[in-house]
Design an enzyme around this catalytic site. Structure first.
Site, PDB file in Angstrom:
ATOM      1  CD1 TRP A 569      -5.793  -0.764  -6.594  1.00  0.00           C
ATOM      2  CD2 TRP A 569      -4.565  -0.433  -4.760  1.00  0.00           C
ATOM      3  NE1 TRP A 569      -6.648  -0.396  -5.581  1.00  0.00           N
ATOM      4  CE2 TRP A 569      -5.926  -0.185  -4.445  1.00  0.00           C
ATOM      5  CE3 TRP A 569      -3.608  -0.267  -3.748  1.00  0.00           C
ATOM      6  CZ2 TRP A 569      -6.344   0.211  -3.166  1.00  0.00           C
ATOM      7  CZ3 TRP A 569      -4.040   0.128  -2.479  1.00  0.00           C
ATOM      8  CH2 TRP A 569      -5.386   0.360  -2.202  1.00  0.00           C
ATOM      9  CG  HIS A 649      -7.642  -2.178   6.952  1.00  0.00           C
ATOM     10  ND1 HIS A 649      -8.605  -1.563   7.727  1.00  0.00           N
ATOM     11  CD2 HIS A 649      -7.295  -1.268   6.016  1.00  0.00           C
ATOM     12  CE1 HIS A 649      -8.810  -0.338   7.273  1.00  0.00           C
ATOM     13  NE2 HIS A 649      -8.032  -0.139   6.236  1.00  0.00           N
ATOM     14  CD  GLU A 673     -14.238   4.698   5.540  1.00  0.00           C
ATOM     15  OE1 GLU A 673     -13.188   4.545   4.902  1.00  0.00           O
ATOM     16  OE2 GLU A 673     -15.149   5.451   5.193  1.00  0.00           O
ATOM     17  CG  HIS A 702     -10.425   9.661   5.126  1.00  0.00           C
ATOM     18  ND1 HIS A 702     -11.126   8.690   5.805  1.00  0.00           N
ATOM     19  CD2 HIS A 702      -9.767   9.012   4.139  1.00  0.00           C
ATOM     20  CE1 HIS A 702     -10.905   7.513   5.235  1.00  0.00           C
ATOM     21  NE2 HIS A 702     -10.084   7.682   4.225  1.00  0.00           N
TER      22      HIS A 702
HETATM   23  N1  GLN Z   1      -1.744  -0.888   6.419  1.00  0.00           N
HETATM   24  C1  GLN Z   1      -2.077   0.168   5.525  1.00  0.00           C
HETATM   25  C2  GLN Z   1      -1.926   1.501   6.240  1.00  0.00           C
HETATM   26  O1  GLN Z   1      -2.126   1.543   7.408  1.00  0.00           O
HETATM   27  C3  GLN Z   1      -3.493   0.024   5.023  1.00  0.00           C
HETATM   28  C4  GLN Z   1      -3.814   1.062   4.021  1.00  0.00           C
HETATM   29  C5  GLN Z   1      -5.165   0.920   3.393  1.00  0.00           C
HETATM   30  O2  GLN Z   1      -6.070   0.377   3.967  1.00  0.00           O
HETATM   31  N2  GLN Z   1      -5.343   1.411   2.198  1.00  0.00           N
HETATM   32  O3  GLN Z   1      -1.646   2.501   5.614  1.00  0.00           O
HETATM   33 ZN    ZN Z   2      -7.837   1.427   4.986  1.00  0.00          ZN
END
Ligand code: GLN
Ligand code: ZN
Length: 764
Positions: A569, A649, A673, A702
């Site tokens: 990014w 994550h 997810e 979302h």
């Molecule tokens: N730790 C970040 C959050 O909870 C993870 C964000 C993400 O996965 N893009 O916002």
């Molecule tokens: Zn995420």
């Protein structure tokens, strides 16, 4: 004379004028004709900049009020029937409906018409609207905007090169909306419309049409490759000169094909595939234009013009006027102009070239090839900048190189294998089965944003800002305690953005004031620039995390952004391999993990939501990328004791093709997810027998909709069917920062209830 041109130019305007006009229009504050006037003025200004820079054409057709693929959906007359347009709506109104959907009418039971799906444009962070195809899809020349823009440019006296997305790339980028049919079969219906468009352009007096087929840089199925020759034989009939443009990726097995298609010129990306330039120059018949993308359209660095000239001189001698120069791809992916960066110091500014500056570089190259003395001064200036960047201690920090070089061979390995760590961690934390947690962020309320803005403006002092953030943290902790979550987080109130927050505290990063690039529609992002060796001088998150831990006896999970996401990014330096920059960031994260551990934090999450989007366009290059990317993650994660638990994550779950590498990251716990796919995507983890612990998201963050306990129970049961209960965590799909508190609390309450009910069923 060498022809110079650009494949495309940023649309938003120097000050994001288009963004602001679009948003005003969507709010109903300005009418369509006022928006159109803004668009027209921007195009005129951008064409003039191209002429001022000495380009031989202005590029027409790259402008869009939302997205260029969406422009083609209208141009080619294939707006999906599901929108139910009557034909009376103005084109622009329909266009925004495709892009943004139809809101559900109050009280109606129908879901309205959701917008077209959005997805990433190749390996960029630009998102396009996905065309939808069914066996019934038909095409027709259905929109006048392109031709009107050509007339606009001609009326301004500009020589015009029009640009179109090619028919095969257009079909490829779309999606089949019914089973048992192949969208390639639509090609025969599509080609006559392209033919008609080219004929119209020719009639308008356009000499060159750039036709983009970036899919020639992908691993194409044979049927798609074979479709190119007949398709372009058809288009050759239109009698206008076609410049076939490819970019982003090497042509490889498609190189011969690209060179022999019946077009008048070929553009290749000399930045992404420098090793192919010689072969293209050999294969492309000398009467065809060879457009070389020698200026990096994907990055922000000033071009090494001397190096470019060394490459170009020989080609120029052989090809003469059939050599064209351009940026490697459209300049859509870089910010507008370095001249607007008044906040950066002179030295740094000197290293950068944004869209407008890159046009100037093309002119200097053209002048130099022609032996024009006007090139001398700018060449000398470029040389000085390149040398200063190469020699700068801000770029090359010997301590960082030294540390990387002297890492022990096992620096990217945890001390013990997972089963031992798992039992040490079980002893330490004593968590219940199916432990509950969240992904890190809690609602970023208006108050939080206001406090941060006031702090940045100097209206709130550091002590008061700290107090304001601590209050938010305390609130988040109290809520989590009350809900009965097992592993808590501090909530990330102090973070504006998960990459920027860390970049601002690391050496080697800088931030522009106006370096916006379009992400989708009116949305722009301002990526950090990694210009030098990365290092960390002090802890970045420890105080906040320790404060949060002081408020609870439950384990507090530290929250960090991983090296690959930071890389992905940002604009990354081009003077060393990305893998080296990734390893440097990884070591900074590793130090932070160790500091958290020393401060008593037993669980640390290293987010890597972007690891999949970093995959190269060519499958052949995946293995190498995944090897260094997963090593960077492990470098960040492996400096800790067995009883320290590392989470990661990722905000998606299409892991099927990269599961071995995800497993090789060896995080103790991975949260992903899965709720939107109803846990279907979890099967791959089950089949693979993913060895470590896993938290498949049980609800979609979302939308503000609060899921019921029953829904989550059902998803948990599905997860339990494929993942051993002892390895399963319970958590939402992603962070909660875009949500409000009431729905967040309600959803988490239901989630905890679902976890408790499942525990009881397991126990009894
Ligand atoms: N730790 C970040 C959050 O909870 C993870 C964000 C993400 O996965 N893009 O916002
Ligand atoms: Zn995420």
């Amino acid at each position: 004379m060498t022809t110079i041109h650009t494949l495309g130019f940023p649309r938003m305007g120097a000050q994001r004028e288009l963004k602001f006009a679009l948003e005003r229009h969507w709010r109903g504050e300005i009418a369509a004709d006022e928006l159109a006037a803004v668009g027209r003025a921007l195009r005129a200004r951008h064409w003039q900049l191209q002429r001022d820079a000495g380009l031989d054409f202005v590029t027409v057709g790259d402008f869009a009020y939302y997205d260029h693929v969406a422009n083609h959906i209208q141009l080619l007359g294939c707006e999906p029937a599901r929108f139910g347009f009557s034909g009376d709506e103005p084109a622009l109104a329909r266009y925004f409906t495709l892009a943004r959907g139809v809101a559900r009418e109050a009280g109606a039971s129908e879901a309205g018409s959701p917008a077209l799906e959005m997805t990433k444009w190749f390996d960029t962070n630009y998102h396009y609207l996905v065309p939808e195809f069914t066996p019934e899809t038909t095409f027709s020349l259905a929109d006048e905007r392109l031709f009107a823009e050509v007339d606009e440019a001609l009326a301004l006296g500009h020589p015009v090169k029009a640009v179109l997305l090619g028919p095969l790339s257009f079909l490829w980028l779309g999606k089949e909306k019914s089973a048992g049919f192949a969208r390639l079969d639509l090609l025969d219906r599509l080609l006559p419309v392209y033919g008609a468009i080219l004929a119209r352009l020719k009639a308008q007096g356009v000499q060159w049409v750039q036709i983009d087929e970036p899919i020639l840089g992908l691993d194409l199925p044979p049927a798609w490759r074979q479709a190119f020759e007949p398709a372009y034989a058809h288009l050759a009939g239109a009698g206008v000169s076609l410049l076939l443009a490819t970019y982003f990726s090497p042509l490889q097995e498609n190189l011969g094909l690209a060179c022999r298609l019946p077009v008048h010129g070929l553009h290749v990306d000399g930045v992404r595939a420098p090793e192919e330039i010689a072969a293209v120059a050999d294969w492309l018949p000398s009467h065809k234009a060879l457009s070389l993308g020698v200026v990096d359209g994907r990055n922000v660095w000033r071009t090494d013009l001397d190096a470019a000239l060394r490459l170009l001189r020989g080609l120029h001698e052989v090809r003469g006027g059939s050599l064209w120069l351009a940026p490697s791809c459209s300049l859509l992916h870089v910010p507008f102009s370095v001249a607007d960066e008044t906040g950066l110091d002179e030295e740094l500014r000197g290293w950068l070239a944004f869209a407008v500056d890159k046009l100037d570089e093309l002119r200097v190259l053209k002048q130099a090839l022609a032996g024009d003395p006007a090139a001398e001064a700018p060449l000398a200036q470029a040389r000085a900048a390149i040398q200063s960047r190469r020699a700068s201690r801000r770029v090359n920090d010997p301590a960082v190189a030294e540390r990387l070089a002297s890492l022990p061979a096992d620096a990217d390995r945890r001390r013990s294998p997972f089963p031992q760590r798992q039992s040490a961690q079980r002893d330490r934390f004593g968590l219940p089965p199916l432990p509950t947690t969240t992904i890190g962020s809690f609602p970023q309320t208006a108050e939080i944003r206001a406090a941060r803005a006031a702090f940045k403006r100097g209206e709130l002092n550091a002590a008061d800002y700290r107090k304001a953030m601590e209050k938010e943290i305390a609130h988040a902790v109290a809520v989590q305690e009350a809900l009965g979550l097992d592993v808590l987080v501090h909530g990330e109130a102090e973070r504006n953005d998960m990459v920027e927050y860390f970049g601002e505290q690391l050496a080697g990063f800088c931030f522009t004031g106006n370096g916006w690039v379009q992400s989708y529609g009116s949305r722009c992002v301002k990526p950090p620039i990694i210009y030098g060796d990365v290092s960390r001088s002090r802890p970045m998150t420890v105080d906040w995390t320790v404060y949060a831990q002081s408020l609870t006896k439950k384990p507090m999970k530290g929250m960090l952004t991983g090296p690959i996401t930071t890389l992905q990014w940002s604009f990354v330096r081009d003077d060393q391999p990305r893998s080296t920059t990734a390893a440097q960031i990884a070591l900074a994260v590793r130090d932070e993990v160790s500091d958290l551990e020393r401060a008593g934090i037993g669980i640390v999450q290293i987010d890597e939501p972007a690891i999949r989007e970093g995959l190269p366009l060519r499958r052949e290059a995946w293995r190498d990328y995944l090897a260094w990317a997963t090593r960077a993650f492990r470098l960040a994660a492996s400096g800790v004791a067995d009883e320290t638990q590392i989470h990661t994550h990722m905000c998606y779950s299409e892991f099927n093709d990269i599961l071995p590498e995800i497993a090789a990251m060896d995080a103790d716990v991975i949260t992903i997810e899965t709720s939107r796919s109803d846990m279907e995507l979890l099967h791959a983890f089950g089949e693979f027998k993913y060895p470590n612990e896993i938290g498949p998201g049980v609800y979609d963050i979302h939308s503000p909709r609060v899921p019921s306990t029953e829904e989550m129970t059902r998803l948990l049961d599905k997860a339990l069917a494929v993942i051993p209960a002892g390895n399963l965590w319970v958590n939402p799909d992603c962070g909660l920062k875009t949500r409000g508190w009431p729905e967040t609390e309600a959803a988490l309450r239901a989630m905890v209830a679902a976890a408790r009910a499942a525990r009881e069923r397991l126990g009894g």
